[in-house]
Design an enzyme around this catalytic site. Structure first.
Site, mmCIF file in Angstrom:
data_model
loop_
_atom_site.group_PDB
_atom_site.id
_atom_site.type_symbol
_atom_site.label_atom_id
_atom_site.label_comp_id
_atom_site.label_asym_id
_atom_site.label_seq_id
_atom_site.Cartn_x
_atom_site.Cartn_y
_atom_site.Cartn_z
ATOM 1 N N LYS A 79 0.854 -1.201 0.000
ATOM 2 C CA LYS A 79 0.000 0.000 0.000
ATOM 3 C C LYS A 79 0.886 1.245 0.000
ATOM 4 O O LYS A 79 1.887 1.288 0.728
ATOM 5 C CB LYS A 79 -0.906 -0.035 1.241
ATOM 6 C CG LYS A 79 -1.949 1.072 1.292
ATOM 7 C CD LYS A 79 -2.901 0.873 2.476
ATOM 8 C CE LYS A 79 -3.939 1.965 2.583
ATOM 9 N NZ LYS A 79 -4.868 1.772 3.706
ATOM 10 N N SER A 154 -9.776 1.981 2.623
ATOM 11 C CA SER A 154 -8.860 2.673 1.740
ATOM 12 C C SER A 154 -7.868 1.752 1.022
ATOM 13 O O SER A 154 -7.291 2.156 0.017
ATOM 14 C CB SER A 154 -8.080 3.733 2.528
ATOM 15 O OG SER A 154 -7.272 3.118 3.508
ATOM 16 N N SER A 178 -10.051 -0.273 6.864
ATOM 17 C CA SER A 178 -9.453 -0.183 5.531
ATOM 18 C C SER A 178 -8.795 -1.447 4.996
ATOM 19 O O SER A 178 -8.497 -1.504 3.810
ATOM 20 C CB SER A 178 -8.429 0.946 5.502
ATOM 21 O OG SER A 178 -9.094 2.146 5.276
HETATM 22 N N1 GLN Z 1 -13.144 4.331 5.835
HETATM 23 C C1 GLN Z 1 -12.595 4.751 7.083
HETATM 24 C C2 GLN Z 1 -12.209 6.201 7.022
HETATM 25 O O1 GLN Z 1 -12.418 6.783 6.013
HETATM 26 C C3 GLN Z 1 -11.466 3.871 7.475
HETATM 27 C C4 GLN Z 1 -10.180 4.273 6.877
HETATM 28 C C5 GLN Z 1 -9.043 3.396 7.301
HETATM 29 O O2 GLN Z 1 -9.215 2.373 7.955
HETATM 30 N N2 GLN Z 1 -7.846 3.835 6.948
HETATM 31 O O3 GLN Z 1 -11.735 6.779 7.937
#
Ligand code: GLN
Length: 490
Positions: A79, A154, A178
């Site tokens: 990532k 994400s 994410s």
């Molecule tokens: N979708 C969540 C957010 O936007 C989780 C993001 C994540 O786990 N990095 O904060």
């Protein structure tokens, strides 16, 4: 079966028995990248040359009869919020479009020490803020199971690359879901480890008290292998530790679920959860019951407030963490300014996307004097209450079973204009981060449109071995392993 559809464990056995070479695996993966990238768009940068070098080294060592780590020769995608020495690390942001870190994250070093060829850096929502990968400054990644849909976020690039055969394994990060949400949308397995089980050194911080790096893979066995390689204490991260650490989590996979007690938190099956998703998870509970586990209803009464608490705590931490991006030392700098103040303002105005700005404003607001007690302090108090509720469940349950996401993958563009709707897709995953617990997301069926449905196994702190073994037994019992999307089976 094609090489690009196999699990890491299967490829490992073929390598060990000299039926294939690491170079052949890497070739197959890069051929798939060449074929699929125009549609899937997982990668922000490819590191083909160094991947091929690692594969050649593995083949040389194997030919010399050397004993190698189990994942040697298995291609992995990283990532793009994990620092890689000499390779751009953009966090999918214009702010870091040209940032080349002078050091690698500890997890990346561990991957290199274990001789996994790194295929490249994969897409994410900008600074890991989002649930669809649509917040990337550079490109939109598509779900390999249906190209008109999002891969989740994400870590959408990580999940899509593994599902499409463009990598065998991937590293993701999980602040509020994410790793698990995209794993669920793309029909793969993802583990959010216990807070502290994996080093965060070199992970670009979003919300430091919630962030964890974790493995994404095609089976629980692969997940166990990658987790063994990356976990453990690191002197560069004071929040990391060795508690509960196992040298090889595969040693625990054969453990029986017979005699285990599985809790079904009733709050996770009510309003807002798609019926097909609930039904598939309940069906999985029946599978565990048939394997000899006891299944009982439990309650986490605070859960409905977890999403609000998460967006307060995570945005507060993000507003502070992202203060460092000011155009002075590295990254993007605006060309339009007359003085220092203007340089800061214009750099941050031009360098950050809309969602990141929204979080910075929200975070700054909840931390400001006058609002701190009303919001941030309340969020932290909620955290203690939720932890106590989880503890009460784990007093007599080995793990909890819930959906991973309320629905299956949505269409690209469907939720972009409605942030609250987008936030709601994290409703089942954020409580785990708030409580610092481990959770495993894995496929448990398909909806009527053929899209993957995911379930979530939540364990007590450092209970990854329990989750991986239960997940593995479920895979064995149902044959619900990774299903290859059409794009990877041509
Ligand atoms: N979708 C969540 C957010 O936007 C989780 C993001 C994540 O786990 N990095 O904060």
């Amino acid at each position: 079966m094609e090489l690009i559809q196999k699990t890491a464990a299967q490829l490992h056995r073929l390598l060990r028995d000299r039926e294939i070479t690491a170079a052949e695996i890497t070739d197959a993966v890069f051929a798939q990248i060449a074929a699929c990238e125009p549609q899937v768009q997982s990668y922000l940068a490819l590191t083909e040359e160094s991947a091929r070098k690692t594969a050649a080294l593995v083949d040389k060592k194997l030919a010399a009869g050397e004993e190698l780590p189990p994942l040697a020769g298995i291609p992995i995608a990283i990532k793009d919020n994990l620092c890689t020495e000499g390779v751009t690390t953009t966090c999918a942001s214009k702010m870091l479009y040209n940032f080349v870190p002078p050091y690698s994250a500890t997890v990346v070093k561990k991957v290199e020490e274990n001789l996994l060829p790194i295929t490249g850096k994969v897409n994410l929502d900008e600074f890991a803020m989002g649930s669809s990968c649509e917040n990337s400054h550079f490109q939109k990644t598509h779900n390999p199971h249906d190209l008109s849909r999002v891969p989740g976020g994400s870590s959408g690039g990580s999940a899509a690359s593994v599902a499409a055969g463009e990598a065998v394994l991937a590293l993701g990060s999980d602040t509020g879901g994410s790793i698990r949400q995209p794993a669920s949308f793309c029909g793969i397995v993802g583990l959010k480890p216990t807070y502290g089980a994996v080093s965060r050194y070199g992970l670009v911080a979003f919300a430091s008290s919630l962030d964890q790096v974790g493995p994404m893979a095609r089976s629980c066995e692969d997940t166990a292998m990658l987790f063994s390689a990356i976990s453990g204490a690191d002197e560069m991260d004071a929040t990391s530790c060795d508690r509960g650490h196992r040298a090889d989590y595969r040693d625990y996979l054969a453990r029986d679920v017979k005699g285990m007690t599985i809790g079904i938190p009733k709050e996770y099956f009510g309003e807002g959860i798609d019926e097909e998703v609930s039904a598939a998870v309940m069906q999985a509970a029946e599978v565990f019951r048939s394997l000899g586990a006891q299944v009982k209803e439990v309650s986490l009464p605070s859960s409905p407030h977890a999403l609000s608490a998460y967006y307060i705590i995570s945005s507060a931490e993000a507003s502070s963490n992202l203060a460092r991006f000011d155009g002075v030392k590295y990254g993007y700098r605006s060309e339009h300014y007359q003085n220092l103040q203007e340089m800061y303002v214009n750099t941050r105005t031009e360098g950050f996307g809309a969602e990141v700005k929204r979080r910075i404003m929200l975070g700054t607001y909840v931390l400001s004097s006058g609002y701190f007690d009303a919001y941030y302090k309340k969020g932290k108090a909620f955290q203690s209450a939720l932890c106590a509720e989880f503890d009460a469940c784990f007093a007599d349950c080995d793990f909890l079973l819930t959906p991973t996401v309320p629905q299956t993958a949505f269409k690209l563009g469907e939720n972009v204009d409605d942030p609250v709707k987008m936030y709601k897709s994290d409703i089942c995953t954020v409580p785990v981060n708030i409580a610092g617990l481990p959770a495993l997301a894995m496929p448990c069926g398909r909806d009527s449109q053929g899209l993957p449905i995911g379930m979530q196994l939540i364990g007590p702190h450092f209970g990854e071995d329990v989750l991986l073994s239960a997940g593995h037994r479920y895979e064995q019992a149902t044959g619900h392993q990774f299903t290859v999307p059409a794009i990877a089976s041509k």
